[in-house]
Design a protein around this motif. Structure first.
Motif, PDB file in Angstrom:
ATOM      1  N   LYS A  84     -15.279   5.987  -2.900  1.00 52.39           N
ATOM      2  CA  LYS A  84     -14.970   5.472  -4.104  1.00 52.39           C
ATOM      3  C   LYS A  84     -13.611   5.863  -3.774  1.00 52.39           C
ATOM      4  N   SER A  85     -13.025   6.344  -2.766  1.00 60.60           N
ATOM      5  CA  SER A  85     -11.174   6.146  -3.017  1.00 60.60           C
ATOM      6  C   SER A  85     -10.747   5.287  -2.371  1.00 60.60           C
ATOM      7  N   HIS A  86     -11.682   4.436  -1.618  1.00 65.56           N
ATOM      8  CA  HIS A  86     -11.694   3.621  -0.465  1.00 65.56           C
ATOM      9  C   HIS A  86     -11.453   2.311  -2.071  1.00 65.56           C
ATOM     10  N   LEU A  87     -12.269   2.284  -2.775  1.00 66.31           N
ATOM     11  CA  LEU A  87     -12.693   1.309  -3.962  1.00 66.31           C
ATOM     12  C   LEU A  87     -11.522   1.079  -4.674  1.00 66.31           C
ATOM     13  N   VAL A  88     -10.830   2.653  -5.122  1.00 72.01           N
ATOM     14  CA  VAL A  88     -10.068   2.579  -5.437  1.00 72.01           C
ATOM     15  C   VAL A  88      -8.542   2.214  -5.589  1.00 72.01           C
ATOM     16  N   VAL A  89      -8.947   2.266  -3.689  1.00 70.29           N
ATOM     17  CA  VAL A  89      -7.180   1.759  -2.802  1.00 70.29           C
ATOM     18  C   VAL A  89      -6.357   0.042  -2.720  1.00 70.29           C
ATOM     19  N   HIS A 108      -8.873  -1.713  -5.388  1.00 70.80           N
ATOM     20  CA  HIS A 108      -8.314  -1.784  -6.625  1.00 70.80           C
ATOM     21  C   HIS A 108      -6.700  -2.175  -7.078  1.00 70.80           C
ATOM     22  N   TYR A 109      -6.434  -1.147  -6.528  1.00 72.77           N
ATOM     23  CA  TYR A 109      -4.984  -0.496  -6.575  1.00 72.77           C
ATOM     24  C   TYR A 109      -4.326  -1.930  -5.631  1.00 72.77           C
ATOM     25  N   GLN A 118     -18.045  -4.174   0.410  1.00 70.02           N
ATOM     26  CA  GLN A 118     -17.533  -5.690   1.522  1.00 70.02           C
ATOM     27  C   GLN A 118     -17.406  -6.991   1.241  1.00 70.02           C
ATOM     28  N   ARG A 119     -17.959  -7.120   0.158  1.00 70.18           N
ATOM     29  CA  ARG A 119     -17.629  -8.734  -0.419  1.00 70.18           C
ATOM     30  C   ARG A 119     -16.106  -8.304  -0.434  1.00 70.18           C
ATOM     31  N   LEU A 120     -15.603  -7.243  -1.025  1.00 68.61           N
ATOM     32  CA  LEU A 120     -14.304  -7.468  -1.464  1.00 68.61           C
ATOM     33  C   LEU A 120     -13.048  -7.713  -0.766  1.00 68.61           C
ATOM     34  N   ILE A 121     -13.716  -6.654   0.549  1.00 73.70           N
ATOM     35  CA  ILE A 121     -12.578  -7.021   1.109  1.00 73.70           C
ATOM     36  C   ILE A 121     -12.890  -8.219   2.461  1.00 73.70           C
ATOM     37  N   ARG A 122     -14.027  -8.803   2.217  1.00 73.27           N
ATOM     38  CA  ARG A 122     -14.164 -10.160   2.269  1.00 73.27           C
ATOM     39  C   ARG A 122     -13.214 -11.286   2.246  1.00 73.27           C
ATOM     40  N   ARG A 123     -12.862 -11.376   1.089  1.00 73.91           N
ATOM     41  CA  ARG A 123     -12.270 -11.844   0.701  1.00 73.91           C
ATOM     42  C   ARG A 123     -10.880 -11.640   0.795  1.00 73.91           C
ATOM     43  N   LEU A 124     -10.086 -10.364   0.508  1.00 80.96           N
ATOM     44  CA  LEU A 124      -8.879  -9.709   1.213  1.00 80.96           C
ATOM     45  C   LEU A 124      -8.463 -10.113   2.451  1.00 80.96           C
ATOM     46  N   LEU A 125      -9.788 -10.195   3.485  1.00 81.04           N
ATOM     47  CA  LEU A 125      -8.787 -10.663   4.780  1.00 81.04           C
ATOM     48  C   LEU A 125      -9.279 -11.709   4.729  1.00 81.04           C
ATOM     49  N   TYR A 126      -9.607 -12.870   3.806  1.00 83.63           N
ATOM     50  CA  TYR A 126      -9.145 -14.441   3.688  1.00 83.63           C
ATOM     51  C   TYR A 126      -7.847 -14.631   3.076  1.00 83.63           C
ATOM     52  N   LEU A 127      -7.772 -13.336   2.673  1.00 84.55           N
ATOM     53  CA  LEU A 127      -6.876 -14.493   1.680  1.00 84.55           C
ATOM     54  C   LEU A 127      -5.464 -13.940   2.380  1.00 84.55           C
ATOM     55  N   THR A 128      -5.576 -13.227   3.492  1.00 80.67           N
ATOM     56  CA  THR A 128      -4.729 -12.742   4.450  1.00 80.67           C
ATOM     57  C   THR A 128      -3.962 -13.549   5.077  1.00 80.67           C
ATOM     58  N   ILE A 129      -4.557 -14.681   5.228  1.00 80.58           N
ATOM     59  CA  ILE A 129      -3.971 -16.284   5.628  1.00 80.58           C
ATOM     60  C   ILE A 129      -2.826 -16.691   5.509  1.00 80.58           C
ATOM     61  N   MET A 163       0.715  -1.295   0.225  1.00 77.21           N
ATOM     62  CA  MET A 163       0.269  -0.359   0.010  1.00 77.21           C
ATOM     63  C   MET A 163       0.622   1.397  -0.194  1.00 77.21           C
ATOM     64  N   ASP A 164       0.500   1.993  -1.046  1.00 71.92           N
ATOM     65  CA  ASP A 164       1.540   3.670  -0.536  1.00 71.92           C
ATOM     66  C   ASP A 164       1.426   3.904   0.998  1.00 71.92           C
ATOM     67  N   PRO A 165       2.387   3.888   0.936  1.00 69.55           N
ATOM     68  CA  PRO A 165       2.698   4.665   2.701  1.00 69.55           C
ATOM     69  C   PRO A 165       2.326   6.713   2.444  1.00 69.55           C
ATOM     70  N   THR A 166       2.001   7.121   1.093  1.00 68.91           N
ATOM     71  CA  THR A 166       1.769   8.107   1.105  1.00 68.91           C
ATOM     72  C   THR A 166      -0.009   8.520   1.281  1.00 68.91           C
ATOM     73  N   VAL A 167      -0.646   7.443   1.198  1.00 72.82           N
ATOM     74  CA  VAL A 167      -2.226   7.573   0.905  1.00 72.82           C
ATOM     75  C   VAL A 167      -2.755   7.827   1.760  1.00 72.82           C
ATOM     76  N   LYS A 168      -3.566   8.637   2.524  1.00 72.91           N
ATOM     77  CA  LYS A 168      -4.249   8.381   3.841  1.00 72.91           C
ATOM     78  C   LYS A 168      -5.910   8.651   4.044  1.00 72.91           C
ATOM     79  N   LEU A 169      -6.264   7.188   3.971  1.00 76.45           N
ATOM     80  CA  LEU A 169      -7.744   6.739   4.445  1.00 76.45           C
ATOM     81  C   LEU A 169      -8.568   7.653   4.915  1.00 76.45           C
ATOM     82  N   LYS A 170      -9.679   8.125   5.127  1.00 73.40           N
ATOM     83  CA  LYS A 170     -10.514   9.133   5.767  1.00 73.40           C
ATOM     84  C   LYS A 170     -12.141   8.409   5.380  1.00 73.40           C
TER      85      LYS A 170
END
Length: 160
Positions: free
Chosen positions: A54-59, A61-62, A22-33, A1-8
């Motif tokens: 939308k900025s969270h969704l862009v990150v 997708h990145y 929410q579905r994407l985050i659930r899948r990514l959480l499973y992938l962190t295993i 993750m780009d350290p200069t990006v500040k999510l708010k």
């Protein structure tokens, strides 16, 4: 993750339908295993599941692009004859200035293989740096005791 990006959290570009995020985050959480390199980014993104923008969704997708080009990485369990447990602990004081929270991490290896890890904000305010270090050490010892008893139940002789 780009350290200069500040999510708010924002009221400007809120997603009308947050369910794909929410579905994407659930899948990514499973992938962190199996991908501890994603833990920090997914942890940050999951903090905005209830009110995603939308900025969270862009990150997110990145992060998917990163996954596409780093698909050969991950936790590999290699065969070894060494049943020695190693633990590494860290408490991050940089976040105190930014978020008023301390971050504690630990990584536990069995031989050369990473078998347990944790990265968590401490929810208790300490009056000294020693208290923070003791809390990080205590949570690591709890995990080591649990792993040792699990391996003992599996009839594996472990060296600490």
């Amino acid at each position: 993750m780009d350290p200069t990006v500040k999510l708010k959290g924002s009221d400007v570009d809120v997603l009308s339908d947050p369910s794909p995020y929410q579905r994407l985050i659930r899948r990514l959480l499973y992938l962190t295993i199996s991908r501890p390199d994603l833990v920090f980014a997914v942890n940050k993104l999951s903090q905005f599941v209830s009110r995603s923008c939308k900025s969270h969704l862009v990150v997110a997708h990145y992060l998917l692009c990163y996954l596409k080009y780093s698909s050969d990485q991950g936790v590999m369990i290699s065969p070894t004859n060494s049943f020695q447990l190693y633990a590494f602990i860290d408490s991050d004081w940089l976040l105190v200035l930014i978020q008023q929270n301390r971050l504690q991490d630990f990584f536990i290896f069995l031989g050369d293989s990473l078998v347990s890890w944790k990265s968590k904000k401490q929810n208790v305010v300490s009056h000294s740096s020693v208290g923070v270090e003791y809390r990080a050490l205590a949570s690591t010892v709890y995990e080591l005791v649990w792993l040792t008893s699990l391996l003992h139940d599996l009839c594996v002789l472990v060296i600490l």
